[in-house]
Design an enzyme around this catalytic site. Structure first.
Site, mmCIF file in Angstrom:
data_model
loop_
_atom_site.group_PDB
_atom_site.id
_atom_site.type_symbol
_atom_site.label_atom_id
_atom_site.label_comp_id
_atom_site.label_asym_id
_atom_site.label_seq_id
_atom_site.Cartn_x
_atom_site.Cartn_y
_atom_site.Cartn_z
ATOM 1 N N HIS A 101 0.805 -1.182 0.050
ATOM 2 C CA HIS A 101 -0.032 -0.086 0.063
ATOM 3 C C HIS A 101 0.788 1.263 -0.082
ATOM 4 O O HIS A 101 0.702 2.123 -0.824
ATOM 5 C CB HIS A 101 -0.840 0.007 1.257
ATOM 6 C CG HIS A 101 -1.938 1.214 1.232
ATOM 7 N ND1 HIS A 101 -2.484 1.302 2.468
ATOM 8 C CD2 HIS A 101 -2.151 2.202 0.250
ATOM 9 C CE1 HIS A 101 -3.421 2.467 2.220
ATOM 10 N NE2 HIS A 101 -3.224 2.909 0.931
ATOM 11 N N GLU A 104 2.279 1.618 -3.422
ATOM 12 C CA GLU A 104 1.425 2.131 -4.505
ATOM 13 C C GLU A 104 1.254 3.551 -4.180
ATOM 14 O O GLU A 104 1.348 4.310 -5.148
ATOM 15 C CB GLU A 104 0.131 1.550 -3.900
ATOM 16 C CG GLU A 104 -1.137 2.129 -4.868
ATOM 17 C CD GLU A 104 -2.365 2.442 -3.958
ATOM 18 O OE1 GLU A 104 -2.933 3.815 -3.705
ATOM 19 O OE2 GLU A 104 -2.960 1.795 -3.122
HETATM 20 ZN ZN LIG Z 1 -4.032 4.539 0.346
#
Ligand SMILES: [Zn+2]
Length: 1024
Positions: A101, A104
């Site tokens: 995450h 990302e």
């Molecule tokens: Zn996020």
């Protein structure tokens, strides 16, 4: 050999000729063109491995492999201008630090060719994208975008490829997006050290949502052997264990073409995509053997039980019933496409709608408020699962619920399912295939993502009719086919988990203590020089955030690339039984869409808060000869859905004027038009309002849904509340969809006797379902329009007896012509010329670890010449000021400003650790705008971003809807468009001064968040 080569050459030449000639180009469709590819054909480093026509979805699927890296590629050629790209990587973390995450987020912070800070957010303003985002799932990370402009597609593709394959991953990016220790005030080395970071706060916010928390626990415990046992988004307390080095290593091993799947969709030529992807990215890589596969979960030999705790919910409809219990069964591998198809059908049969066995067994006895947040088939993990249970129940009922679940499964095995329910479900699949959405590419990308991620065949997944026919054949061969499946996957399945969750009074406090302990543990390890280093880093980050930003490396569309005029929407006005009807011819693919707006001007004021409740129950309590179960069945068999929703439509010229009503929406296949209208007639003529038990079930479900929605949509509630005292329309909005409505529904759900509510429903119905106050809209194919008109006429005849002239409750009703075309039909708006806007500051103290902050300002209506300036100003302030202050520096998940059609200019923040500082940032944004220190480039970017919203694709079902509801015509839209083009730097400074400067206009403020010292000491706040 030679002959074959010549044929291919000739074919390619023909193609390129077609490409150059736009008229010929149109004559051959994108799917037809794609069918001309041959398996084995090599294009720009890729080899075609499969070409398949998928007539159900009007597309041709082309599968390819990249020769040197093994990257996989799927192209869906379809005549849709809204082209989509996505790349997904299999990301299978083995700890809960949130590494996929945080990655990302950080890959979007700058890359080799585009080293400026935050190219992703900057591209939002340099493009006409219809969608840009990135997602972290449990086992993959996906980066999709879509746009209708070919040049824009190339620009965005360059930025996306560079971001994922060649990101900078600077330490400062990791600090900002992931987590960091920093002085609370970065400029004051004596202020205490605290945890900061975008993902850190995002996940604290996410886990403040009990539904999310439960879903996470359930997945972790049902699949405990590998990646599904950890939190891919990041467990807030584990996030501070991640290092920058680990982040870069995860990128190196996971974001590699050999671990990538590319997907493109739409009418743009595939060759161009392949060339660009090959040249700009893949050519620089060699094949690797990524070690990212998820092994099959070892199956249990006996069922398991577990228990977790959560925070108490202040909004729970019944505070003594806040437990959740569900049983989750592990099913088969999702790469088995047909099996997955049948299991998801089976899941719908078991839980969907009042006719399903679990609805009857669990919902109707009112043991809980609704099904558990995780319910039904879930194909997002390698092995699918099915879950069934309740939320909003008492702990004392745990055993009873478990028993019911077992008994219901036994019962299904004995009785099976009615044939008509199976037909209704297959009908629903037919409708889903025919309905044209405006984001079809994105739906496809998400639809195939999970199965493809585990090397399942995505093309097989698209052949839905094949699955349907195979399913019919299986049923024919073995009438007990579904029952056998239930026996196998449920009754005889030892791999099942019973998970209960109960609130704990001290939960929130424990979370705070654990975070504090984690923080102190980190701090204790620090030397004096570490502390000095942290202080320096904090200043460095702050100065990077404050630095003048040069984004000139990024590609951008120009304002001149924007279409100067809007396409005309063909609308014809007619009437049926004296009711005005708007007809819109559209390529709806065999569907008919019917809507009706009925104003509520005659409804007594004391009944107004009940309108949302009325809307949610009126199509679900039975009508005519049908009880509510039969009604639900008929709706599923004959329609694509029938719903009623409250509508508040602000006037486009006057802030103190609005139309109030309810909107009836429905769709069906052309062949079912008479049946759909028959159902509407029955709802108008003889709705059932006599079953208190049924009403209680629906009330509980609505109240639970509202309570659950706050932690997800808190910014909407904050904005609605902040605007409440500014315009009459906003005031009504708060009553019907704000925190007032949430509290109202909570009270209704808590009352032991609903007979008084039940008695109100027929009274409300007389005012709301009255053809006297109605207008209708039909979207259908040109061939079906006259049949639809005849059916509408018949429908109006059938409900004529419900027509009655009544007097409006409010004294000032203004009639406005419905269309310029000389028709006598009018809209009846409520005018409140004596409305006095006033300041108000409201604070809702809620058990959240983060805030939702909003400030709203009363400005001007849509048709005012300055409206365009304010729309652009909102985008400009968001991109160039508020994003930096609220997200980058403040650590909130999001924040910005927007201009609403009702003339309210709103600032907001989302999952925000700050409250007062954010209010100052809103004011800072206004000062920044008034000082005018932004460039022409900034203005142009803000314009692009406004236009990408204005020109967002509209599905055939929704064309003409804006005109139908608000009377905003193509001419008005065109005028607004022209104003947007001409807005200058001076106009923007002027608008900021005139409308947003302190003391210029009335404003309102609202905050939803945790206990707040400043507010509790300040009497100017209303604390709720
Ligand atoms: Zn996020």
């Amino acid at each position: 050999m030679l002959r074959r080569a010549t044929t291919i050459y000739r074919r390619l030449r023909t193609l390129s000729v077609l490409g150059r000639c736009p008229r010929r180009h149109q004559s051959i469709s994108a799917p037809e063109r794609a069918l001309q590819y041959a398996v084995g054909q090599r294009i720009h480093g890729f080899t075609i491995t499969e070409v398949t026509a998928v007539p159900d979805l009007f597309l041709t699927a082309v599968k390819l492999t990249h020769d040197s890296t093994g990257a996989q590629y799927l192209h869906a050629a379809r005549d849709d201008k809204n082209n989509l790209f996505s790349v997904q990587f299999r990301t299978t973390p083995m700890d809960s630090t949130g590494v996929p995450h945080i990655l990302e987020h950080t890959v979007l912070c700058g890359s080799e060719r585009f080293p400026c800070r935050d190219p992703f957010f900057k591209m939002l303003n340099r493009s006409l994208s219809t969608f840009m985002n990135a997602f972290t799932a449990s086992d993959y990370t996906m980066y999709p975008f879509s746009t209708q402009n070919a040049k824009d597609f190339q620009n965005l593709l360059s930025v996306y490829l560079d971001a994922v394959f060649f990101p900078c991953l600077r330490e400062l990016d990791f600090w900002q997006e992931g987590w960091r220790l920093e002085n609370e005030d970065p400029q004051d080395p004596s202020s205490p050290l605290v945890f900061k970071g975008v993902v850190f706060n995002e996940m604290k916010g996410a886990f403040s949502d009990n539904e999310r928390l439960y879903a996470q626990h359930l997945q972790n415990k049902l699949l405990p052997d590998h990646t599904y046992a950890v939190v891919s988004g990041g467990e807030p307390l584990a996030i501070p264990d991640l290092t920058w080095t680990q982040l870069r290593e995860f990128h190196r091993t996971h974001y590699h073409p050999s671990n990538a799947r590319f997907f493109t969709y739409g009418d743009l030529p595939l060759e161009q995509h392949l060339q660009q992807i090959h040249q700009e990215a893949l050519v620089r890589f060699q094949r690797t053997q990524p070690d990212t596969a998820v092994p099959t979960q070892q199956l249990w030999t006996s069922p398991r039980e577990d228990h977790v705790t959560c925070k108490p919910d202040a909004m729970a409809p019944d505070p003594t019933k806040q437990n959740t219990l569900c049983v989750s069964y592990l099913l088969g591998d999702i790469t088995e496409v047909f099996e997955g198809f049948v299991l998801s059908l089976l899941s719908s049969l078991m839980i969907s709608g009042p006719n399903s066995p679990f609805y009857r067994a669990l919902i109707e006895p009112k043991i809980g408020s609704d099904f558990s947040s995780v319910v039904g088939y879930d194909g997002s993990t390698r092995q699918a699962s099915f879950s069934i249970g309740l939320q909003g129940m008492s702990e004392a009922d745990n055993e009873r619920v478990k028993r019911i679940i077992n008994d219901t499964i036994d019962d299904i095995i004995v009785k099976g399912f009615e044939e008509e329910r199976i037909e209704a479900l297959l009908h629903k699949i037919e409708i889903q295939m025919k309905h044209q959405s405006s984001s079809f590419g994105l739906s496809l990308a998400s639809y195939v993502a999970s199965c493809w991620n585990h090397d399942g065949d995505p093309v097989q997944l698209l052949k839905i009719s094949e699955c349907v026919s195979l399913f019919r054949q299986k049923l024919l061969e073995n009438p007990r086919y579904l029952q056998d499946m239930v026996q196998h996957y449920f009754k005889d399945n030892p791999h099942r988990l019973t998970l209960s969750m109960a609130p704990e009074e001290s939960y929130q406090q424990q979370q705070v203590q654990q975070e504090e302990a984690k923080l102190q543990a980190k701090i204790q390890q620090l030397s004096q020089s570490d502390r000095q280093h942290i202080y320096q880093k904090g200043l460095e980050l702050l100065s990077a955030q404050n630095a003048e930003q040069d984004a000139s490396c990024l590609p951008a569309l120009k304002v001149s690339d924007i279409e100067p005029t809007i396409p005309h929407t063909p609308i014809q006005m007619g009437s049926a039984g004296g009711v005005p009807v708007q007809y819109c011819e559209q390529p709806t693919n065999g569907m008919v869409y019917f809507r009706a707006l009925s104003n509520i001007n005659t409804l007594p004021e004391d009944l107004k808060p009940y309108v949302p409740l009325f809307c949610s129950v009126v199509t679900r309590m039975g009508c005519g000869q049908l009880d509510y179960r039969q009604q639900s069945q008929q709706m599923e068999l004959r329609t694509g859905g029938m719903s009623v929703t409250p509508q508040i439509l602000p006037d486009s010229t006057d802030l103190d004027m609005y139309e109030q009503g309810v909107l009836l929406s429905s769709s069906c296949l052309e062949r079912n038009l008479p049946e759909m209208f028959h159902l509407w007639s029955e709802i108008f003529n003889s709705p059932h309002f006599d079953d208190e038990e049924r009403l209680r079930v629906l009330v509980m479900m609505s109240a639970q849904e509202l309570a659950n929605g706050i932690s997800y949509s808190g910014h909407m509630y904050a904005m609605t509340r902040a605007a409440r005292t500014l315009t009459p329309a906003a005031d009504l909005q708060e009553t019907l969809s704000g925190m007032d409505q949430v509290k109202f529904m909570k009270r209704v759900a808590e009352s032991s006797d609903l007979t008084s509510v039940l008695r109100k429903l027929p009274r409300i119905k007389r005012h709301l379902l009255n053809p006297e106050n109605m207008r209708c809209a039909v979207n259908a194919t040109p061939q079906k329009l006259s049949a639809a008109a005849a059916e509408t006429e018949r429908f109006m005849g059938n409900i004529a007896s419900t027509r009655k002239e009544r007097k409006a409750v409010r004294p000032h009703v203004v009639q406005k012509p419905l269309a310029a075309s000389g028709s006598s039909a009018t809209r009846k708006l409520i005018s409140e010329p004596n409305f006095q806007p006033c300041q108000m500051k409201t604070f809702y103290q809620l058990p959240f670890p983060v805030n939702f902050v909003s400030e709203c300002v009363r400005t001007i209506p849509l048709t005012h010449p300055d409206y365009a300036s304010l729309s652009i100003l909102a985008r400009l302030m968001t991109a160039k000021y508020l994003h930096g202050e609220i997200r980058e520096k403040g650590g909130a998940y999001g924040g910005g400003a927007r201009m609403g059609g009702g003339g309210v200019f709103s600032f907001y923040s989302y999952r925000d650790p700050n409250s007062m500082a954010t209010l100052s940032a809103f004011r800072g944004g206004v000062d920044w705008a008034r000082a005018g220190s932004f460039s022409q480039q900034d203005v142009d970017e803000a314009k692009l971003s406004v236009f990408s919203a204005v020109d967002a694709p509209v599905a055939p079902s929704d064309k003409g809807l804006g005109f139908f509801l608000s009377g905003v015509s193509d001419e008005m839209k065109q005028q607004h468009r022209e104003r947007l083009f001409t807005v200058t730097h001076t106009n923007l400074v002027d608008a900021a001064n005139r409308y947003l400067g302190l003391g210029q206009r009335t404003c309102g403020v609202a905050i939803l968040g945790p206990d707040n010292d400043v507010i509790s000491k300040d009497p100017s706040w209303v604390v709720k």
